[in-house]
Design a protein around this motif. Structure first.
Motif: not given
Length: 340
Positions: A275-277, A281, A271-272, A264, A228, A137, A267-268, A134
Protein backbone atom coordinates in the motif's frame (compact mmCIF):
# COMPACT_ATOMS: atom_id res chain seq x y z
CA UNK A 1 12.71 50.99 -15.17
CA UNK A 2 13.37 48.44 -12.43
CA UNK A 3 12.04 45.44 -14.37
CA UNK A 4 14.54 45.78 -17.22
CA UNK A 5 17.47 44.01 -15.52
CA UNK A 6 15.33 41.11 -14.32
CA UNK A 7 15.86 38.85 -17.38
CA UNK A 8 19.62 39.29 -17.07
CA UNK A 9 19.52 38.49 -13.35
CA UNK A 10 17.45 35.39 -14.15
CA UNK A 11 20.03 34.34 -16.77
CA UNK A 12 22.83 34.72 -14.22
CA UNK A 13 20.92 32.66 -11.65
CA UNK A 14 20.31 29.94 -14.22
CA UNK A 15 24.01 29.79 -15.09
CA UNK A 16 24.79 29.44 -11.38
CA UNK A 17 22.25 26.60 -11.17
CA UNK A 18 23.88 24.91 -14.15
CA UNK A 19 27.33 25.13 -12.58
CA UNK A 20 25.94 23.78 -9.30
CA UNK A 21 24.37 20.83 -11.12
CA UNK A 22 27.56 19.88 -12.95
CA UNK A 23 29.97 20.58 -10.12
CA UNK A 24 29.21 17.55 -7.95
CA UNK A 25 29.74 14.89 -10.60
CA UNK A 26 31.44 14.77 -13.97
CA UNK A 27 28.95 15.51 -16.77
CA UNK A 28 27.18 12.35 -17.84
CA UNK A 29 24.99 11.52 -20.79
CA UNK A 30 21.89 11.42 -18.62
CA UNK A 31 22.38 15.04 -17.56
CA UNK A 32 22.48 16.40 -21.11
CA UNK A 33 18.73 17.09 -21.49
CA UNK A 34 18.59 18.94 -18.17
CA UNK A 35 21.77 20.90 -18.92
CA UNK A 36 20.38 21.81 -22.35
CA UNK A 37 17.10 22.93 -20.75
CA UNK A 38 18.87 25.24 -18.31
CA UNK A 39 21.07 26.65 -21.10
CA UNK A 40 18.02 27.31 -23.29
CA UNK A 41 16.27 29.07 -20.38
CA UNK A 42 19.35 31.26 -19.79
CA UNK A 43 19.71 32.19 -23.48
CA UNK A 44 16.00 32.93 -23.78
CA UNK A 45 16.19 35.14 -20.69
CA UNK A 46 19.04 37.15 -22.23
CA UNK A 47 17.12 37.59 -25.48
CA UNK A 48 14.05 38.72 -23.54
CA UNK A 49 16.19 41.34 -21.80
CA UNK A 50 17.61 42.57 -25.11
CA UNK A 51 14.21 42.63 -26.79
CA UNK A 52 12.22 44.38 -24.07
CA UNK A 53 14.95 46.08 -22.08
CA UNK A 54 16.90 47.56 -24.98
CA UNK A 55 14.19 47.45 -27.65
CA UNK A 56 16.11 45.23 -30.08
CA UNK A 57 13.02 44.71 -32.22
CA UNK A 58 14.68 42.26 -34.63
CA UNK A 59 14.63 39.67 -31.85
CA UNK A 60 10.83 39.54 -31.94
CA UNK A 61 11.20 36.85 -34.60
CA UNK A 62 13.65 34.83 -32.52
CA UNK A 63 11.70 34.73 -29.26
CA UNK A 64 8.68 32.68 -30.45
CA UNK A 65 10.96 30.11 -32.08
CA UNK A 66 13.00 29.73 -28.90
CA UNK A 67 9.85 29.57 -26.80
CA UNK A 68 8.56 26.72 -28.97
CA UNK A 69 11.73 24.73 -28.25
CA UNK A 70 11.19 24.88 -24.51
CA UNK A 71 8.19 22.51 -23.98
CA UNK A 72 9.67 19.63 -26.05
CA UNK A 73 12.95 19.95 -24.15
CA UNK A 74 11.14 19.92 -20.79
CA UNK A 75 9.31 16.74 -21.81
CA UNK A 76 12.52 15.14 -23.12
CA UNK A 77 14.29 15.93 -19.84
CA UNK A 78 11.71 14.14 -17.72
CA UNK A 79 11.38 11.29 -20.20
CA UNK A 80 15.08 10.61 -19.56
CA UNK A 81 13.98 9.46 -16.09
CA UNK A 82 11.79 6.76 -17.65
CA UNK A 83 12.97 3.53 -19.24
CA UNK A 84 11.71 3.50 -22.83
CA UNK A 85 11.38 0.52 -25.11
CA UNK A 86 13.47 0.56 -28.28
CA UNK A 87 10.56 1.47 -30.54
CA UNK A 88 9.44 4.35 -28.34
CA UNK A 89 12.49 6.46 -29.19
CA UNK A 90 11.82 6.46 -32.92
CA UNK A 91 9.19 9.20 -32.68
CA UNK A 92 11.45 11.66 -30.86
CA UNK A 93 12.16 13.54 -34.08
CA UNK A 94 8.49 14.64 -34.05
CA UNK A 95 9.35 17.05 -31.23
CA UNK A 96 11.23 19.13 -33.81
CA UNK A 97 7.85 19.96 -35.35
CA UNK A 98 6.90 22.81 -32.93
CA UNK A 99 9.81 25.17 -33.79
CA UNK A 100 9.47 24.33 -37.48
CA UNK A 101 5.74 25.06 -37.29
CA UNK A 102 6.34 28.41 -35.55
CA UNK A 103 8.88 29.38 -38.23
CA UNK A 104 6.31 28.54 -40.90
CA UNK A 105 3.65 30.62 -39.13
CA UNK A 106 6.04 33.59 -38.82
CA UNK A 107 6.45 33.50 -42.59
CA UNK A 108 2.90 32.66 -43.64
CA UNK A 109 0.56 33.88 -40.88
CA UNK A 110 2.21 35.77 -37.98
CA UNK A 111 -1.15 36.52 -36.38
CA UNK A 112 -1.52 32.83 -35.46
CA UNK A 113 1.81 32.54 -33.62
CA UNK A 114 0.50 33.59 -30.19
CA UNK A 115 -2.38 31.15 -30.33
CA UNK A 116 -0.10 28.35 -31.51
CA UNK A 117 2.29 28.94 -28.60
CA UNK A 118 -0.56 28.83 -26.08
CA UNK A 119 -1.79 25.51 -27.49
CA UNK A 120 1.76 24.19 -27.58
CA UNK A 121 2.53 25.02 -23.93
CA UNK A 122 -0.78 23.64 -22.64
CA UNK A 123 -0.43 20.51 -24.78
CA UNK A 124 3.02 19.70 -23.46
CA UNK A 125 1.90 20.45 -19.90
CA UNK A 126 -0.80 17.79 -20.33
CA UNK A 127 1.80 15.42 -21.81
CA UNK A 128 3.98 15.94 -18.72
CA UNK A 129 1.07 15.23 -16.39
CA UNK A 130 0.29 12.08 -18.36
CA UNK A 131 3.94 11.06 -18.07
CA UNK A 132 3.78 11.15 -14.28
CA UNK A 133 0.19 10.06 -13.83
CA UNK A 134 1.13 6.93 -11.84
CA UNK A 135 3.21 8.89 -9.33
CA UNK A 136 6.92 8.59 -8.50
CA UNK A 137 6.96 4.97 -9.71
CA UNK A 138 6.51 6.28 -13.26
CA UNK A 139 10.07 7.67 -13.09
CA UNK A 140 11.65 4.23 -13.00
CA UNK A 141 15.12 5.50 -13.98
CA UNK A 142 15.21 7.94 -11.03
CA UNK A 143 17.07 7.01 -7.85
CA UNK A 144 14.64 6.02 -5.12
CA UNK A 145 15.81 8.72 -2.71
CA UNK A 146 15.08 11.35 -5.39
CA UNK A 147 12.02 9.91 -7.14
CA UNK A 148 9.46 11.78 -5.02
CA UNK A 149 11.27 15.10 -5.50
CA UNK A 150 11.64 14.46 -9.24
CA UNK A 151 7.92 13.74 -9.53
CA UNK A 152 7.08 16.98 -7.70
CA UNK A 153 9.47 18.76 -10.07
CA UNK A 154 7.55 17.26 -12.99
CA UNK A 155 4.28 18.65 -11.64
CA UNK A 156 5.85 22.09 -11.07
CA UNK A 157 7.27 22.06 -14.62
CA UNK A 158 3.79 21.30 -15.99
CA UNK A 159 2.38 24.18 -13.93
CA UNK A 160 5.16 26.48 -15.22
CA UNK A 161 4.20 25.66 -18.81
CA UNK A 162 0.56 26.48 -18.05
CA UNK A 163 1.58 29.75 -16.38
CA UNK A 164 3.61 30.62 -19.47
CA UNK A 165 0.56 29.99 -21.63
CA UNK A 166 -1.48 32.34 -19.42
CA UNK A 167 1.18 35.04 -19.73
CA UNK A 168 1.21 34.60 -23.52
CA UNK A 169 -2.54 35.08 -23.48
CA UNK A 170 -2.15 38.20 -21.31
CA UNK A 171 0.43 39.65 -23.74
CA UNK A 172 -1.83 38.92 -26.71
CA UNK A 173 -4.78 40.65 -25.01
CA UNK A 174 -2.58 43.59 -24.01
CA UNK A 175 -1.63 44.18 -27.63
CA UNK A 176 -5.28 43.93 -28.62
CA UNK A 177 -6.58 46.32 -25.96
CA UNK A 178 -3.73 48.77 -25.26
CA UNK A 179 -1.31 48.32 -28.14
CA UNK A 180 1.22 46.51 -25.94
CA UNK A 181 1.58 49.23 -23.29
CA UNK A 182 2.12 46.65 -20.52
CA UNK A 183 3.84 43.98 -22.60
CA UNK A 184 7.36 44.63 -21.27
CA UNK A 185 6.24 44.32 -17.65
CA UNK A 186 4.25 41.15 -18.37
CA UNK A 187 7.13 39.56 -20.28
CA UNK A 188 9.63 40.32 -17.52
CA UNK A 189 7.45 38.77 -14.82
CA UNK A 190 6.66 35.79 -17.05
CA UNK A 191 10.35 35.32 -17.72
CA UNK A 192 11.22 35.51 -14.02
CA UNK A 193 8.63 32.93 -12.98
CA UNK A 194 8.67 30.48 -15.88
CA UNK A 195 12.40 30.18 -16.52
CA UNK A 196 13.38 30.07 -12.85
CA UNK A 197 10.73 27.41 -12.19
CA UNK A 198 11.91 25.32 -15.12
CA UNK A 199 15.57 25.78 -14.25
CA UNK A 200 14.98 24.82 -10.62
CA UNK A 201 12.91 21.76 -11.51
CA UNK A 202 15.63 20.67 -13.93
CA UNK A 203 18.16 20.76 -11.08
CA UNK A 204 15.91 18.70 -8.79
CA UNK A 205 15.12 16.13 -11.47
CA UNK A 206 18.73 15.88 -12.64
CA UNK A 207 19.84 14.99 -9.11
CA UNK A 208 17.68 11.87 -9.36
CA UNK A 209 19.78 10.56 -12.26
CA UNK A 210 21.79 7.45 -11.30
CA UNK A 211 25.39 6.74 -12.18
CA UNK A 212 26.07 4.23 -14.98
CA UNK A 213 25.73 0.59 -13.99
CA UNK A 214 26.79 -2.75 -15.36
CA UNK A 215 24.56 -4.91 -17.56
CA UNK A 216 21.73 -6.61 -15.60
CA UNK A 217 20.42 -10.16 -15.45
CA UNK A 218 17.92 -11.38 -18.02
CA UNK A 219 14.18 -11.67 -17.49
CA UNK A 220 12.77 -14.64 -15.62
CA UNK A 221 9.14 -15.66 -15.71
CA UNK A 222 7.19 -15.07 -12.53
CA UNK A 223 4.67 -17.53 -11.11
CA UNK A 224 1.09 -16.47 -12.00
CA UNK A 225 -0.36 -18.13 -8.87
CA UNK A 226 1.22 -15.95 -6.17
CA UNK A 227 2.99 -13.45 -8.38
CA UNK A 228 2.81 -10.44 -6.09
CA UNK A 229 4.05 -12.35 -3.03
CA UNK A 230 6.85 -13.96 -5.01
CA UNK A 231 7.93 -10.59 -6.39
CA UNK A 232 8.06 -9.03 -2.92
CA UNK A 233 10.02 -12.01 -1.58
CA UNK A 234 12.52 -11.67 -4.40
CA UNK A 235 12.82 -7.92 -3.84
CA UNK A 236 13.19 -8.44 -0.10
CA UNK A 237 16.03 -10.88 -0.70
CA UNK A 238 17.84 -8.38 -2.93
CA UNK A 239 17.34 -5.51 -0.51
CA UNK A 240 18.22 -7.35 2.70
CA UNK A 241 20.43 -10.33 1.86
CA UNK A 242 22.35 -8.64 -0.93
CA UNK A 243 22.04 -5.20 0.69
CA UNK A 244 20.86 -3.64 -2.56
CA UNK A 245 18.95 -1.00 -0.61
CA UNK A 246 22.30 0.59 0.28
CA UNK A 247 22.98 1.35 -3.39
CA UNK A 248 22.45 5.13 -3.56
CA UNK A 249 21.96 4.91 -7.35
CA UNK A 250 19.23 2.26 -7.19
CA UNK A 251 16.26 2.90 -9.47
CA UNK A 252 13.10 0.96 -10.23
CA UNK A 253 14.49 0.08 -13.64
CA UNK A 254 17.72 -1.30 -12.16
CA UNK A 255 15.86 -3.15 -9.42
CA UNK A 256 13.67 -4.74 -12.09
CA UNK A 257 16.71 -5.90 -14.03
CA UNK A 258 18.38 -7.36 -10.92
CA UNK A 259 15.18 -9.16 -9.92
CA UNK A 260 14.40 -10.33 -13.43
CA UNK A 261 10.88 -8.89 -13.12
CA UNK A 262 9.31 -6.10 -15.22
CA UNK A 263 9.20 -2.74 -13.44
CA UNK A 264 5.42 -2.49 -13.77
CA UNK A 265 4.95 -5.82 -11.99
CA UNK A 266 7.19 -4.69 -9.13
CA UNK A 267 5.30 -1.41 -8.85
CA UNK A 268 1.94 -3.19 -8.93
CA UNK A 269 2.97 -5.79 -6.34
CA UNK A 270 4.29 -3.14 -3.94
CA UNK A 271 1.23 -0.94 -4.44
CA UNK A 272 -1.16 -3.82 -3.77
CA UNK A 273 0.60 -5.60 -0.90
CA UNK A 274 2.49 -2.79 0.84
CA UNK A 275 0.00 0.00 0.00
CA UNK A 276 2.79 2.44 -0.92
CA UNK A 277 4.91 3.36 -3.90
CA UNK A 278 8.22 1.64 -4.60
CA UNK A 279 10.27 4.65 -3.56
CA UNK A 280 8.69 4.64 -0.09
CA UNK A 281 9.02 0.84 0.11
CA UNK A 282 12.78 0.96 -0.60
CA UNK A 283 13.31 3.91 1.70
CA UNK A 284 11.63 1.96 4.52
CA UNK A 285 14.50 -0.54 4.31
CA UNK A 286 17.02 2.29 4.26
CA UNK A 287 15.48 3.96 7.30
CA UNK A 288 15.49 0.62 9.14
CA UNK A 289 19.20 0.30 8.39
CA UNK A 290 19.81 3.90 9.50
CA UNK A 291 17.94 3.27 12.75
CA UNK A 292 20.06 0.19 13.41
CA UNK A 293 23.25 2.20 12.87
CA UNK A 294 22.06 5.08 15.05
CA UNK A 295 21.02 2.72 17.85
CA UNK A 296 23.98 0.31 17.85
CA UNK A 297 26.92 2.52 16.85
CA UNK A 298 28.35 5.94 17.55
CA UNK A 299 28.26 6.77 13.86
CA UNK A 300 27.22 10.34 13.06
CA UNK A 301 23.80 11.01 11.57
CA UNK A 302 25.39 12.02 8.26
CA UNK A 303 27.50 8.86 8.12
CA UNK A 304 24.43 6.72 8.90
CA UNK A 305 22.54 8.54 6.16
CA UNK A 306 25.20 7.75 3.55
CA UNK A 307 25.73 4.19 4.78
CA UNK A 308 22.01 3.41 4.49
CA UNK A 309 21.79 4.58 0.86
CA UNK A 310 20.65 8.21 1.01
CA UNK A 311 22.58 10.97 -0.72
CA UNK A 312 20.88 14.16 0.48
CA UNK A 313 20.09 15.20 4.02
CA UNK A 314 16.73 16.72 3.10
CA UNK A 315 15.45 13.44 1.62
CA UNK A 316 16.85 11.47 4.54
CA UNK A 317 15.23 13.71 7.17
CA UNK A 318 11.90 13.74 5.33
CA UNK A 319 11.79 9.94 4.97
CA UNK A 320 13.01 9.42 8.55
CA UNK A 321 10.16 11.55 9.87
CA UNK A 322 7.67 9.74 7.61
CA UNK A 323 8.68 6.36 9.06
CA UNK A 324 9.44 7.24 12.69
CA UNK A 325 7.68 10.63 13.20
CA UNK A 326 10.98 11.85 14.73
CA UNK A 327 14.17 13.48 13.57
CA UNK A 328 17.23 11.16 13.44
CA UNK A 329 18.84 12.86 16.45
CA UNK A 330 15.64 12.64 18.54
CA UNK A 331 15.11 9.01 17.56
CA UNK A 332 18.68 8.11 18.60
CA UNK A 333 18.21 9.83 21.95
CA UNK A 334 14.98 7.99 22.68
CA UNK A 335 16.06 4.57 21.39
CA UNK A 336 19.26 4.24 23.39
CA UNK A 337 18.94 2.83 26.90
CA UNK A 338 19.47 5.37 29.63
CA UNK A 339 22.64 4.89 31.72
CA UNK A 340 21.99 3.20 35.05
Amino acid sequence: MIFLPLPFVVALLLVILLVAMLRGDEPRKGLRPFAALICLCAVQSIIVGLRWGYDVTALRYVLPVMASCLPPLVLASFRSLIHLEAGASRARWLHAAPPLGIIALLVLSPALVDGALIVLFVGYALALLNLGRTGPDALDEARFDGADAAHRALLIAAAALCISALFDLAIFLDFQWSNGANAALIVSNANLLELLFLGSTAIVAARARPLPAAAPNTHQAASPAAKDREILERIHHLLVEQRLSRDENLTLSRLARRAGVPARQISGAVNRLACKNVSQYINDFRIAEACKLLRETDMSVTAAMLESGFQTKSNFNREFRRVTSLSPASWRERSRPSPS
